[in-house]
Write an enzyme that holds these catalytic residues in place. Structure first.
Site, PDB file in Angstrom:
ATOM      1  N   TRP A 101      67.498 -46.346  -3.853  1.00 17.02           N
ATOM      2  CA  TRP A 101      66.594 -46.374  -5.015  1.00 17.02           C
ATOM      3  C   TRP A 101      65.929 -45.025  -5.214  1.00 17.02           C
ATOM      4  O   TRP A 101      65.738 -44.580  -6.349  1.00 17.02           O
ATOM      5  CB  TRP A 101      65.574 -47.498  -4.875  1.00 17.02           C
ATOM      6  CG  TRP A 101      66.204 -48.850  -4.746  1.00 17.02           C
ATOM      7  CD1 TRP A 101      66.017 -49.752  -3.744  1.00 17.02           C
ATOM      8  CD2 TRP A 101      67.153 -49.468  -5.645  1.00 17.02           C
ATOM      9  NE1 TRP A 101      66.768 -50.879  -3.970  1.00 17.02           N
ATOM     10  CE2 TRP A 101      67.476 -50.725  -5.127  1.00 17.02           C
ATOM     11  CE3 TRP A 101      67.754 -49.064  -6.841  1.00 17.02           C
ATOM     12  CZ2 TRP A 101      68.370 -51.593  -5.746  1.00 17.02           C
ATOM     13  CZ3 TRP A 101      68.650 -49.929  -7.461  1.00 17.02           C
ATOM     14  CH2 TRP A 101      68.941 -51.170  -6.914  1.00 17.02           C
ATOM     15  N   ASP A 171      57.321 -46.126  -5.734  1.00 19.70           N
ATOM     16  CA  ASP A 171      58.029 -47.352  -6.108  1.00 19.70           C
ATOM     17  C   ASP A 171      57.772 -48.378  -5.004  1.00 19.70           C
ATOM     18  O   ASP A 171      58.224 -48.207  -3.877  1.00 19.70           O
ATOM     19  CB  ASP A 171      59.530 -47.043  -6.235  1.00 19.70           C
ATOM     20  CG  ASP A 171      60.393 -48.287  -6.462  1.00 19.70           C
ATOM     21  OD1 ASP A 171      59.858 -49.409  -6.516  1.00 19.70           O
ATOM     22  OD2 ASP A 171      61.626 -48.126  -6.582  1.00 19.70           O
ATOM     23  N   LYS A 195      60.963 -58.984  -6.863  1.00 17.65           N
ATOM     24  CA  LYS A 195      61.124 -59.036  -5.415  1.00 17.65           C
ATOM     25  C   LYS A 195      60.031 -59.905  -4.796  1.00 17.65           C
ATOM     26  O   LYS A 195      60.299 -60.777  -4.001  1.00 17.65           O
ATOM     27  CB  LYS A 195      61.059 -57.626  -4.804  1.00 17.65           C
ATOM     28  CG  LYS A 195      62.027 -56.619  -5.430  1.00 17.65           C
ATOM     29  CD  LYS A 195      63.475 -56.891  -5.074  1.00 17.65           C
ATOM     30  CE  LYS A 195      64.480 -56.219  -6.008  1.00 17.65           C
ATOM     31  NZ  LYS A 195      64.531 -54.786  -5.966  1.00 17.65           N
TER      32      LYS A 195
HETATM   33  C1  LIG Z   1      65.323 -53.770  -6.649  1.00 24.69           C
HETATM   34  C2  LIG Z   1      64.725 -52.426  -6.582  1.00 24.69           C
HETATM   35  C3  LIG Z   1      64.884 -51.498  -7.631  1.00 24.69           C
HETATM   36  C4  LIG Z   1      65.702 -51.802  -8.859  1.00 24.69           C
HETATM   37  O1  LIG Z   1      65.040 -52.705  -9.670  1.00 24.69           O
HETATM   38  P1  LIG Z   1      65.527 -53.099 -11.140  1.00 24.69           P
HETATM   39  O2  LIG Z   1      64.388 -53.899 -11.644  1.00 24.69           O
HETATM   40  O3  LIG Z   1      66.792 -53.884 -10.982  1.00 24.69           O
HETATM   41  O4  LIG Z   1      65.740 -51.860 -11.925  1.00 24.69           O
HETATM   42  C5  LIG Z   1      64.244 -50.281  -7.518  1.00 24.69           C
HETATM   43  N1  LIG Z   1      63.499 -49.977  -6.445  1.00 24.69           N
HETATM   44  C6  LIG Z   1      63.350 -50.834  -5.418  1.00 24.69           C
HETATM   45  C7  LIG Z   1      62.508 -50.439  -4.236  1.00 24.69           C
HETATM   46  C8  LIG Z   1      63.952 -52.078  -5.449  1.00 24.69           C
HETATM   47  O5  LIG Z   1      63.798 -52.931  -4.419  1.00 24.69           O
END
Ligand SMILES: *Cc1c(COP(=O)(O)O)cnc(C)c1O
Length: 360
Positions: A101, A171, A195
């Site tokens: 990511w 993030d 998540k």
């Molecule tokens: C799942 C995830 C993403 C991607 O998320 P989307 O909503 O599918 O774009 C980005 N960063 C992290 C840390 C993730 O766990």
């Protein structure tokens, strides 16, 4: 009704209580005679839903008044672009590469300016968090970017990097609301909610006000400017209304259950059960350096692909689902987010012990 133990990395398990409440309100939301799905986002009832959601999130995370809370769409991936488009005033940003990511966010930033990888753990398949106490931070960096909990590899920054005074953007998609955070250490915290908070379709951005300006990369669409959404209190256009409603219910569920201090304690307890087992097992082992272990995503392997596949198959049949590791790394991964009950982890470990005994 047969609910399984869902160890998916995302979309993931949600509190049963919240799902039941949403079900009860499905046809008639509190006397409105309609579902929240059918409701105008400008209606009085919806106004209350989104305002309460924001207020509850502010309480949970102790968010200072000089931070905006935005409920947006486009997932975390859209933030990979919005962050550089809105923040790259000098067209320079530093990225710490701790997994897929972060790598994708870094690649996206390169579309808009100079992105520097100032640290990386790629040399050991992202199984650790690099030492970030004295990084070569660029003098004119607009921000330093991290992915705080690495969903795929199962690592977590337990200590934030020293950004040498530069704004920190994080993030937190897979560790959102899993523990208390000091919001003031960040210029921006963001995460997709699918998540640990709610249904896919909502991304929450918590941004310090001074970061939100009209000075964005030329050509940035109106919809991709933080200012657009900050000025309109997340109601510039139709927001992901139903998703925000569910997030709001999860915030209330968290507040009722003791807030983020209590959540951290519960999550640590759950993770310890699993890690203690992995550390004592002769068949299964964790893949991450101990000091950097995530308490949300726990990857493990047997060392044999056939054995991994056998385990996943038998676990699925026994009601422990979505334990397959990310397609890029293989093995297994148990995601044990806030809503995963401790019984789920205890039963999984008991099942793993049985499997081990049977496959000696
Ligand atoms: C799942 C995830 C993403 C991607 O998320 P989307 O909503 O599918 O774009 C980005 N960063 C992290 C840390 C993730 O766990």
């Amino acid at each position: 009704m047969a609910r399984v133990y869902n160890f998916s990395a995302g979309p993931a398990v949600l509190p049963e209580e919240v799902l039941k409440e949403a079900a009860a309100e499905m046809l008639d939301y509190r006397g409105t005679g309609m579902s929240v799905m059918e409701m105008s986002h400008r209606s009085k009832a919806y106004q209350t839903i989104i305002e309460e959601a924001e207020a509850d999130l502010r309480t949970l995370m102790n968010i200072p008044d000089n931070y905006k809370v935005l409920f947006l769409q486009g997932g975390a991936h859209q933030q990979f672009a919005m962050v550089p488009m809105n923040f790259m005033k000098n067209k320079v940003a530093d990225y710490i590469i701790t997994g897929q990511w972060a790598k994708k966010a870094y690649a996206e930033a390169k579309l808009y300016g100079t992105a520097n990888a100032v640290a990386s753990s790629a040399d050991k398949t992202f199984s650790y968090i690099p030492d970030c106490s004295d990084l070569p931070i660029s003098e004119n960096a607009d921000y330093v970017y991290i992915c705080e909990n690495n969903t795929i590899y199962g690592t977590k920054f337990w200590q934030l990097p020293d950004t040498k005074g530069k704004p920190l953007v994080s993030d937190v998609s897979s560790c959102f609301l899993s523990e208390p955070v000091d919001v003031t250490k960040y210029a921006m915290i963001y995460g997709g909610v699918q998540k640990n908070i709610g249904p896919a379709g909502v991304v929450i951005c918590i941004i310090r006000e001074d970061m939100i300006t009209e000075d964005v990369i030329p050509g940035t669409p109106t919809m991709l400017r933080y200012k657009t959404h900050a000025d309109a209190k997340s109601l510039y256009n139709t927001p992901p209304a139903y998703g925000i409603y569910i997030c709001g219910k999860v915030f209330k569920w968290l507040l009722k259950n003791g807030g983020l201090e209590a959540m951290k304690e519960y999550n640590e307890k759950k993770a310890k059960i699993l890690y203690d087992f992995l550390d004592s097992s002769e068949l299964f082992k964790g893949t991450v350096e101990k000091k950097d272990r995530s308490i949300m995503n726990v990857p493990f392997v047997t060392g044999s692909e056939e054995m991994d596949a056998k385990f996943i198959k038998e676990a699925t049949a026994a009601g422990f689902v979505n334990l397959k590791g990310h397609r890029s790394v293989g093995g297994m991964r148990a995601s044990i987010y806030n809503a995963m009950p401790i019984e789920g982890v205890e039963k999984l470990v008991a099942f793993m012990a049985e499997f081990e005994a049977a496959n000696k």
